[in-house]
Write a protein that holds these residues in place. Structure first.
Motif, PDB file in Angstrom:
ATOM      1  N   LEU A 294       0.840  -1.187   0.000  1.00 41.14           N
ATOM      2  CA  LEU A 294       0.000   0.000   0.000  1.00 41.14           C
ATOM      3  C   LEU A 294       0.881   1.245   0.000  1.00 41.14           C
ATOM      4  O   LEU A 294       1.993   1.228   0.533  1.00 41.14           O
ATOM      5  CB  LEU A 294      -0.896   0.029   1.234  1.00 41.14           C
ATOM      6  CG  LEU A 294      -1.925  -1.097   1.396  1.00 41.14           C
ATOM      7  CD1 LEU A 294      -2.626  -0.957   2.743  1.00 41.14           C
ATOM      8  CD2 LEU A 294      -2.938  -1.087   0.267  1.00 41.14           C
ATOM      9  N   ASN A 295       0.380   2.325  -0.577  1.00 43.15           N
ATOM     10  CA  ASN A 295       1.166   3.555  -0.535  1.00 43.15           C
ATOM     11  C   ASN A 295       1.132   4.153   0.877  1.00 43.15           C
ATOM     12  O   ASN A 295       0.348   3.738   1.739  1.00 43.15           O
ATOM     13  CB  ASN A 295       0.690   4.561  -1.592  1.00 43.15           C
ATOM     14  CG  ASN A 295      -0.749   5.002  -1.388  1.00 43.15           C
ATOM     15  OD1 ASN A 295      -1.129   5.439  -0.307  1.00 43.15           O
ATOM     16  ND2 ASN A 295      -1.553   4.884  -2.434  1.00 43.15           N
ATOM     17  N   VAL A 296       1.987   5.130   1.112  1.00 46.29           N
ATOM     18  CA  VAL A 296       2.172   5.684   2.451  1.00 46.29           C
ATOM     19  C   VAL A 296       0.886   6.290   2.994  1.00 46.29           C
ATOM     20  O   VAL A 296       0.521   6.075   4.160  1.00 46.29           O
ATOM     21  CB  VAL A 296       3.300   6.731   2.441  1.00 46.29           C
ATOM     22  CG1 VAL A 296       3.371   7.453   3.786  1.00 46.29           C
ATOM     23  CG2 VAL A 296       4.638   6.064   2.125  1.00 46.29           C
ATOM     24  N   ALA A 297       0.171   7.057   2.169  1.00 48.44           N
ATOM     25  CA  ALA A 297      -1.040   7.725   2.638  1.00 48.44           C
ATOM     26  C   ALA A 297      -2.113   6.719   3.039  1.00 48.44           C
ATOM     27  O   ALA A 297      -2.735   6.851   4.100  1.00 48.44           O
ATOM     28  CB  ALA A 297      -1.574   8.664   1.557  1.00 48.44           C
TER      29      ALA A 297
ATOM     30  N   LYS B  82      -5.488  -6.785   7.246  1.00 44.94           N
ATOM     31  CA  LYS B  82      -6.828  -6.641   6.699  1.00 44.94           C
ATOM     32  C   LYS B  82      -6.906  -5.461   5.738  1.00 44.94           C
ATOM     33  O   LYS B  82      -7.604  -5.522   4.718  1.00 44.94           O
ATOM     34  CB  LYS B  82      -7.840  -6.449   7.831  1.00 44.94           C
ATOM     35  CG  LYS B  82      -9.282  -6.428   7.368  1.00 44.94           C
ATOM     36  CD  LYS B  82     -10.234  -6.396   8.551  1.00 44.94           C
ATOM     37  CE  LYS B  82     -11.672  -6.498   8.129  1.00 44.94           C
ATOM     38  NZ  LYS B  82     -12.601  -6.519   9.289  1.00 44.94           N
ATOM     39  N   ALA B  83      -6.194  -4.392   6.033  1.00 48.05           N
ATOM     40  CA  ALA B  83      -6.181  -3.230   5.140  1.00 48.05           C
ATOM     41  C   ALA B  83      -5.688  -3.627   3.756  1.00 48.05           C
ATOM     42  O   ALA B  83      -6.282  -3.251   2.732  1.00 48.05           O
ATOM     43  CB  ALA B  83      -5.297  -2.131   5.732  1.00 48.05           C
ATOM     44  N   LEU B  84      -4.604  -4.390   3.707  1.00 45.51           N
ATOM     45  CA  LEU B  84      -4.081  -4.839   2.417  1.00 45.51           C
ATOM     46  C   LEU B  84      -5.069  -5.766   1.722  1.00 45.51           C
ATOM     47  O   LEU B  84      -5.320  -5.638   0.516  1.00 45.51           O
ATOM     48  CB  LEU B  84      -2.744  -5.560   2.622  1.00 45.51           C
ATOM     49  CG  LEU B  84      -2.099  -6.155   1.365  1.00 45.51           C
ATOM     50  CD1 LEU B  84      -1.842  -5.081   0.318  1.00 45.51           C
ATOM     51  CD2 LEU B  84      -0.803  -6.880   1.719  1.00 45.51           C
TER      52      LEU B  84
ATOM     53  N   ALA C 214      -1.376   2.187  -6.241  1.00 46.80           N
ATOM     54  CA  ALA C 214      -2.045   3.387  -6.764  1.00 46.80           C
ATOM     55  C   ALA C 214      -3.355   3.685  -6.049  1.00 46.80           C
ATOM     56  O   ALA C 214      -3.989   4.718  -6.315  1.00 46.80           O
ATOM     57  CB  ALA C 214      -2.307   3.236  -8.260  1.00 46.80           C
ATOM     58  N   LEU C 215      -3.777   2.801  -5.135  1.00 49.43           N
ATOM     59  CA  LEU C 215      -5.065   2.973  -4.454  1.00 49.43           C
ATOM     60  C   LEU C 215      -4.937   3.901  -3.250  1.00 49.43           C
ATOM     61  O   LEU C 215      -4.053   3.731  -2.414  1.00 49.43           O
ATOM     62  CB  LEU C 215      -5.614   1.626  -3.983  1.00 49.43           C
ATOM     63  CG  LEU C 215      -6.461   0.819  -4.982  1.00 49.43           C
ATOM     64  CD1 LEU C 215      -5.639   0.432  -6.203  1.00 49.43           C
ATOM     65  CD2 LEU C 215      -7.045  -0.401  -4.316  1.00 49.43           C
ATOM     66  N   THR C 216      -5.831   4.867  -3.178  1.00 45.16           N
ATOM     67  CA  THR C 216      -5.907   5.763  -2.029  1.00 45.16           C
ATOM     68  C   THR C 216      -7.209   5.501  -1.280  1.00 45.16           C
ATOM     69  O   THR C 216      -8.287   5.512  -1.880  1.00 45.16           O
ATOM     70  CB  THR C 216      -5.853   7.234  -2.457  1.00 45.16           C
ATOM     71  OG1 THR C 216      -4.628   7.480  -3.151  1.00 45.16           O
ATOM     72  CG2 THR C 216      -5.931   8.151  -1.246  1.00 45.16           C
ATOM     73  N   TYR C 217      -7.110   5.249   0.003  1.00 47.25           N
ATOM     74  CA  TYR C 217      -8.281   5.004   0.844  1.00 47.25           C
ATOM     75  C   TYR C 217      -8.974   6.335   1.112  1.00 47.25           C
ATOM     76  O   TYR C 217      -8.380   7.244   1.707  1.00 47.25           O
ATOM     77  CB  TYR C 217      -7.821   4.354   2.146  1.00 47.25           C
ATOM     78  CG  TYR C 217      -8.895   4.056   3.165  1.00 47.25           C
ATOM     79  CD1 TYR C 217     -10.153   3.613   2.796  1.00 47.25           C
ATOM     80  CD2 TYR C 217      -8.627   4.201   4.530  1.00 47.25           C
ATOM     81  CE1 TYR C 217     -11.128   3.334   3.745  1.00 47.25           C
ATOM     82  CE2 TYR C 217      -9.580   3.915   5.486  1.00 47.25           C
ATOM     83  CZ  TYR C 217     -10.834   3.484   5.089  1.00 47.25           C
ATOM     84  OH  TYR C 217     -11.792   3.209   6.034  1.00 47.25           O
ATOM     85  N   VAL C 218     -10.260   6.465   0.672  1.00 47.89           N
ATOM     86  CA  VAL C 218     -10.918   7.772   0.749  1.00 47.89           C
ATOM     87  C   VAL C 218     -12.125   7.815   1.684  1.00 47.89           C
ATOM     88  O   VAL C 218     -12.445   8.876   2.210  1.00 47.89           O
ATOM     89  CB  VAL C 218     -11.338   8.270  -0.650  1.00 47.89           C
ATOM     90  CG1 VAL C 218     -10.112   8.571  -1.504  1.00 47.89           C
ATOM     91  CG2 VAL C 218     -12.260   7.279  -1.353  1.00 47.89           C
ATOM     92  N   CYS C 219     -12.848   6.700   1.868  1.00 42.34           N
ATOM     93  CA  CYS C 219     -13.969   6.743   2.804  1.00 42.34           C
ATOM     94  C   CYS C 219     -14.437   5.342   3.162  1.00 42.34           C
ATOM     95  O   CYS C 219     -13.999   4.351   2.558  1.00 42.34           O
ATOM     96  CB  CYS C 219     -15.133   7.576   2.268  1.00 42.34           C
ATOM     97  SG  CYS C 219     -16.155   6.792   1.011  1.00 42.34           S
TER      98      CYS C 219
ATOM     99  N   PHE D 193     -13.874   2.419   0.592  1.00 42.76           N
ATOM    100  CA  PHE D 193     -13.795   2.964  -0.755  1.00 42.76           C
ATOM    101  C   PHE D 193     -12.368   3.418  -1.052  1.00 42.76           C
ATOM    102  O   PHE D 193     -11.782   4.179  -0.272  1.00 42.76           O
ATOM    103  CB  PHE D 193     -14.740   4.158  -0.902  1.00 42.76           C
ATOM    104  CG  PHE D 193     -16.204   3.800  -0.934  1.00 42.76           C
ATOM    105  CD1 PHE D 193     -16.939   3.931  -2.098  1.00 42.76           C
ATOM    106  CD2 PHE D 193     -16.845   3.334   0.211  1.00 42.76           C
ATOM    107  CE1 PHE D 193     -18.291   3.603  -2.129  1.00 42.76           C
ATOM    108  CE2 PHE D 193     -18.191   3.013   0.195  1.00 42.76           C
ATOM    109  CZ  PHE D 193     -18.916   3.140  -0.991  1.00 42.76           C
ATOM    110  N   PHE D 194     -11.851   2.944  -2.178  1.00 39.46           N
ATOM    111  CA  PHE D 194     -10.530   3.350  -2.651  1.00 39.46           C
ATOM    112  C   PHE D 194     -10.693   4.112  -3.962  1.00 39.46           C
ATOM    113  O   PHE D 194     -11.642   3.876  -4.708  1.00 39.46           O
ATOM    114  CB  PHE D 194      -9.641   2.135  -2.902  1.00 39.46           C
ATOM    115  CG  PHE D 194      -9.379   1.275  -1.699  1.00 39.46           C
ATOM    116  CD1 PHE D 194      -8.247   1.466  -0.926  1.00 39.46           C
ATOM    117  CD2 PHE D 194     -10.263   0.271  -1.333  1.00 39.46           C
ATOM    118  CE1 PHE D 194      -7.996   0.662   0.184  1.00 39.46           C
ATOM    119  CE2 PHE D 194     -10.029  -0.536  -0.230  1.00 39.46           C
ATOM    120  CZ  PHE D 194      -8.887  -0.333   0.533  1.00 39.46           C
ATOM    121  N   ALA D 195      -9.749   4.997  -4.245  1.00 35.58           N
ATOM    122  CA  ALA D 195      -9.720   5.695  -5.527  1.00 35.58           C
ATOM    123  C   ALA D 195      -8.379   5.434  -6.197  1.00 35.58           C
ATOM    124  O   ALA D 195      -7.341   5.361  -5.526  1.00 35.58           O
ATOM    125  CB  ALA D 195      -9.936   7.194  -5.334  1.00 35.58           C
TER     126      ALA D 195
END
Length: 236
Positions: free
Chosen positions: A67-70, A85-87, A138-143, A159-161
């Motif tokens: 996963l990316n840092v953010a 679980k996040a991954l 490239a996935l950003t966790y947004v909500c 939700f990922f973007a």
């Protein structure tokens, strides 16, 4: 004396993941939406982002990158969601997107796999005689959103973007998601959308703007039904 009818047990809440693929056409934001099949028990004939339930195999597949840092930092603050679980949730979003749209976010798997891919990942990981692995970088966790009670299915959806440029493959409909289209949030407002999809489309331009997109300290909106019975949003 009349007896009260027994109350139905609450629906189980299943973990799920959604991927918002986005692109800019002549400077205008577009997202990928598809229409859920009429036979689907959960939100039939509505337009949604690709996504679905988290599977055990999503824990077992080895990614091509972390996963990316953010995203990793945002999950570190999330409730009951550890790094493993996040991954797995990010990989579930990638798998479901491939199954429903034909688009693949992947990288070389020469160092990612030992042996055969887990069940459910075989088609994704095999392309042109090459072994691939899902790439969540490239996935950003947004909500995050939990389906309200009294629905036939309930999900705790993350939700990922991700930019459309991170995906490869030919866009094609599936049994679960048809009428795939790239559409602006304003034009999408004329479609039959679930409330959470409407909210995400409304907030998405702010979430994708810099420096918010790559800010690890940005709070993640969590939408759910409160104990008072009213919808609420908190930041994780």
């Amino acid at each position: 004396m009349m007896t009260e009818a027994p109350k139905k047990p609450p629906q189980p809440i299943r973990d799920a993941a959604t991927l918002i693929l986005y692109r800019f056409d002549a400077g205008r934001l577009q997202v990928l939406l598809g229409e859920r099949a009429a036979s689907n028990a959960f939100m039939p004939k509505t337009y949604v982002f690709p996504g679905g339930r988290l599977d055990l195999a999503d824990y077992r597949v080895r990614p091509a990158a972390p996963l990316n840092v953010a995203t990793a930092a945002r999950f570190a603050r999330a409730r009951v969601t550890g790094p493993r679980k996040a991954l797995a949730l990010a990989l579930a979003a990638i798998r479901e997107t491939f199954e429903e749209t034909g688009l693949r976010l992947a990288g070389p798997a020469s160092r990612a796999f030992k042996g055969e891919p887990p069940e459910g990942w075989g088609e994704f990981c095999t392309a042109d005689d090459c072994l691939l692995a899902p790439d969540p970088s490239a996935l950003t966790y947004v909500c995050r959103a939990v389906t309200p009670p009294q629905r036939p299915r309930r999900f705790d959806a993350r939700f990922f973007a991700a930019p459309a440029s991170a995906a490869t493959g030919e866009l094609r409909p599936s049994e679960e998601l048809g009428n795939l289209l790239w559409i602006t949030p304003d034009d999408a407002a004329r479609l039959d959308l679930p409330p959470i999809t409407q909210e995400v489309l409304h907030r998405l331009p702010d979430w994708l703007a810099e420096p918010a997109l790559h800010n690890p300290d940005l709070g993640v909106p969590f939408y759910r039904r409160g104990y008072s019975g009213k919808d609420m949003m908190v930041l994780e």
